[in-house]
Motif scaffolding. Structure first.
Motif, PDB file in Angstrom:
ATOM      1  N   GLU A  17       9.676  -3.569   2.815  1.00 52.68           N
ATOM      2  CA  GLU A  17       9.380  -2.271   3.411  1.00 52.68           C
ATOM      3  C   GLU A  17       8.649  -1.367   2.423  1.00 52.68           C
ATOM      4  O   GLU A  17       7.714  -0.642   2.798  1.00 52.68           O
ATOM      5  CB  GLU A  17      10.669  -1.595   3.881  1.00 52.68           C
ATOM      6  N   ASP A  18       9.058  -1.414   1.163  1.00 50.45           N
ATOM      7  CA  ASP A  18       8.368  -0.636   0.127  1.00 50.45           C
ATOM      8  C   ASP A  18       6.966  -1.174  -0.110  1.00 50.45           C
ATOM      9  O   ASP A  18       6.039  -0.402  -0.406  1.00 50.45           O
ATOM     10  CB  ASP A  18       9.167  -0.657  -1.173  1.00 50.45           C
ATOM     11  N   ALA A  19       6.797  -2.471   0.023  1.00 53.99           N
ATOM     12  CA  ALA A  19       5.471  -3.063  -0.128  1.00 53.99           C
ATOM     13  C   ALA A  19       4.523  -2.529   0.945  1.00 53.99           C
ATOM     14  O   ALA A  19       3.370  -2.194   0.662  1.00 53.99           O
ATOM     15  CB  ALA A  19       5.568  -4.582  -0.044  1.00 53.99           C
ATOM     16  N   VAL A  20       4.998  -2.456   2.173  1.00 55.98           N
ATOM     17  CA  VAL A  20       4.179  -1.923   3.263  1.00 55.98           C
ATOM     18  C   VAL A  20       3.730  -0.500   2.946  1.00 55.98           C
ATOM     19  O   VAL A  20       2.541  -0.154   3.066  1.00 55.98           O
ATOM     20  CB  VAL A  20       4.958  -1.949   4.596  1.00 55.98           C
ATOM     21  N   ARG A  21       4.664   0.325   2.520  1.00 61.02           N
ATOM     22  CA  ARG A  21       4.335   1.732   2.242  1.00 61.02           C
ATOM     23  C   ARG A  21       3.373   1.851   1.069  1.00 61.02           C
ATOM     24  O   ARG A  21       2.458   2.689   1.079  1.00 61.02           O
ATOM     25  CB  ARG A  21       5.622   2.511   1.981  1.00 61.02           C
ATOM     26  N   ALA A  22       3.545   1.012   0.052  1.00 61.02           N
ATOM     27  CA  ALA A  22       2.655   1.068  -1.111  1.00 61.02           C
ATOM     28  C   ALA A  22       1.232   0.689  -0.727  1.00 61.02           C
ATOM     29  O   ALA A  22       0.263   1.315  -1.190  1.00 61.02           O
ATOM     30  CB  ALA A  22       3.178   0.144  -2.210  1.00 61.02           C
ATOM     31  N   GLY A  27      -4.394   3.216   0.471  1.00 60.01           N
ATOM     32  CA  GLY A  27      -5.597   3.374   1.273  1.00 60.01           C
ATOM     33  C   GLY A  27      -6.060   2.141   2.026  1.00 60.01           C
ATOM     34  O   GLY A  27      -7.129   2.154   2.644  1.00 60.01           O
ATOM     35  N   TYR A  28      -5.281   1.067   2.012  1.00 62.60           N
ATOM     36  CA  TYR A  28      -5.637  -0.142   2.745  1.00 62.60           C
ATOM     37  C   TYR A  28      -5.355   0.053   4.238  1.00 62.60           C
ATOM     38  O   TYR A  28      -4.457   0.799   4.620  1.00 62.60           O
ATOM     39  CB  TYR A  28      -4.852  -1.343   2.218  1.00 62.60           C
ATOM     40  N   GLN A  29      -6.133  -0.662   5.045  1.00 64.57           N
ATOM     41  CA  GLN A  29      -5.948  -0.570   6.498  1.00 64.57           C
ATOM     42  C   GLN A  29      -4.934  -1.568   7.030  1.00 64.57           C
ATOM     43  O   GLN A  29      -4.483  -1.455   8.169  1.00 64.57           O
ATOM     44  CB  GLN A  29      -7.284  -0.804   7.222  1.00 64.57           C
ATOM     45  N   VAL A  56       8.245  -0.343  10.548  1.00 63.13           N
ATOM     46  CA  VAL A  56       7.792   0.224   9.269  1.00 63.13           C
ATOM     47  C   VAL A  56       6.270   0.158   9.173  1.00 63.13           C
ATOM     48  O   VAL A  56       5.619   1.125   8.738  1.00 63.13           O
ATOM     49  CB  VAL A  56       8.440  -0.523   8.084  1.00 63.13           C
ATOM     50  N   VAL A  57       5.692  -0.967   9.591  1.00 64.52           N
ATOM     51  CA  VAL A  57       4.237  -1.112   9.565  1.00 64.52           C
ATOM     52  C   VAL A  57       3.584  -0.049  10.444  1.00 64.52           C
ATOM     53  O   VAL A  57       2.634   0.635  10.033  1.00 64.52           O
ATOM     54  CB  VAL A  57       3.824  -2.526  10.029  1.00 64.52           C
ATOM     55  N   GLU A  58       4.096   0.103  11.643  1.00 64.96           N
ATOM     56  CA  GLU A  58       3.524   1.072  12.583  1.00 64.96           C
ATOM     57  C   GLU A  58       3.630   2.497  12.050  1.00 64.96           C
ATOM     58  O   GLU A  58       2.664   3.271  12.112  1.00 64.96           O
ATOM     59  CB  GLU A  58       4.215   0.961  13.938  1.00 64.96           C
ATOM     60  N   SER A  59       4.785   2.845  11.519  1.00 60.03           N
ATOM     61  CA  SER A  59       4.976   4.207  11.022  1.00 60.03           C
ATOM     62  C   SER A  59       4.141   4.488   9.782  1.00 60.03           C
ATOM     63  O   SER A  59       3.863   5.655   9.466  1.00 60.03           O
ATOM     64  CB  SER A  59       6.456   4.459  10.721  1.00 60.03           C
ATOM     65  N   SER A  60       3.722   3.433   9.085  1.00 59.35           N
ATOM     66  CA  SER A  60       2.891   3.607   7.894  1.00 59.35           C
ATOM     67  C   SER A  60       1.416   3.767   8.229  1.00 59.35           C
ATOM     68  O   SER A  60       0.605   4.051   7.340  1.00 59.35           O
ATOM     69  CB  SER A  60       3.073   2.408   6.956  1.00 59.35           C
TER      70      SER A  60
END
Length: 278
Positions: A17-22, A27-29, A56-60
């Motif tokens: 989950e932290d990886a997704v947010r990072a 700035g990655y899509q 988590v992906v969607e909210s990011s």
């Protein structure tokens, strides 16, 4: 438009989950997930886990563009074994089951593509047998795909190690569910004319992984730290109308993933703009 992704195997030092947010914050899509006990353990991951991760992906504000199914030690201590071209039937079945599991997890997550590799051909296996076993495995995987696209990734030292070999399989099957996952660094290691190889395979390519390479040595470098001509590469992609994701794969830079994230995106944007300008 430059659509950049980052492979989660470069952030194994933090929870997924932290990886997704990072990745999103840098700035990655998109993010490319990778099977790994630290993030997505194929033997314990369940639909409820997929729902939480997809949220988590969607909210990011990004998307999951691909799932990499080829981690080196998921099936044992011997790297990448057993493979799709393993001499034992049992070994091949284990790899097929794992790749099929990747297809299932991708469907749960809403990921459109999985990438995978042939694995190495052992010395006691003939090219003819390896080719037959690989084709049999691909046919079975296509039957299980259920809308998820299979992308064969050439890997240095594997039975399928070049784009041309992967492209030949795609053309032989002539199935929309079988494509090529190009890895630009692998092309640089294996191919004398790596940009020509990129160009030839573009028509069947669903995702491209990026890293830099020094002197054709297979070690993933941060873009800008090696010899790859990214501007020339991006010109080819633009000329051929590639509209997919470019996924940075730096599994060996997880100790400083923040620096790798930022340096990679800066260099790739610069080179993409240079390609557009000239």
């Amino acid at each position: 438009m430059l659509k950049l992704s980052y492979n989660s195997n470069g952030l194994r030092s933090v929870p997924v989950e932290d990886a997704v947010r990072a990745v999103a914050d840098a700035g990655y899509q998109a993010i490319e997930f990778s099977l790994h006990p630290r993030h997505i353990d194929p033997f314990s991951f369940r639909p409820a886990d997929a729902d939480r991760l997809a949220s988590v992906v969607e909210s990011s504000g990004i998307v999951a563009c691909c799932l990499a199914a080829g981690a080196d030690n998921l099936l044992g201590a011997e790297r990448f074994e057993p493979s799709l071209v393993h001499p034992s039937h049992e070994g091949r079945e284990r790899r097929l089951e794992l790749t099929g599991r990747a297809l299932e997890i991708a469907a749960w997550l809403g990921v459109p593509v999985i990438n995978f590799a042939s694995g190495p051909r052992r010395a006691d296996v003939t090219d003819a047998d390896a080719g037959r076993w690989l084709r049999e495995g691909l046919a079975r995987l296509l039957e299980r795909a259920d809308g998820v696209v299979l992308a064969m990734e050439p890997e240095p030292g594997f039975f399928v190690e070049s784009n041309d070999q992967a492209l030949a399989l795609v053309d032989e099957f002539a199935h929309p569910g079988l494509t090529v996952a190009q890895d630009l660094g692998h092309c640089r290691v294996v191919e004398e004319d790596y940009l020509g190889s990129v160009s030839r395979a573009m028509r069947a390519t669903s995702v491209i992984q990026l890293e830099d390479i020094k002197g054709r040595h297979h070690h993933h470098e941060i873009p800008g730290d090696g010899d790859i001509d990214f501007a020339a590469f991006f010109r080819i992609c633009r000329e051929q109308g590639y509209e997919g994701y470019y996924s940075v794969e730096l599994y060996n830079h997880s100790d400083d993933f923040d620096g790798a994230l930022k340096r990679s995106i800066a260099h790739l944007r610069e080179q993409y703009d240079a390609a557009a300008a000239g």
